[in-house]
Scaffold this motif. Sequence first.
Motif: not given
Length: 98
Positions: A1-2, A17-18, A8-11
Amino acid sequence: MQQHPGGSPPWSGSVRVEPLLFEPLDLVVRKDHRLAAKDSVGPEDLRGEAWVAVHQGFPLENAIEQIAGIGGAEARIAHRINEFFVAAAGSPPATGSR
């Protein structure tokens, strides 16, 4: 988890990502503050503002630093407290008189 604050910049596309939850944060300002009349406030609106923040090491400290960073500057901490309700109770009326 983060944790991934808005703005923020996208993953990376190499991960799935969920989002599990969204935790809103409240901004508290005096009625005569320049941000008080805004319907919404983004991190960029907070650039240059003085912050009343938690003491170093408290969980919210990281969120404040991230929000300020997304807005393009470091958080300028004017005062550190343990309980925000104490700061709210002690703030003078918007007219500046006590």
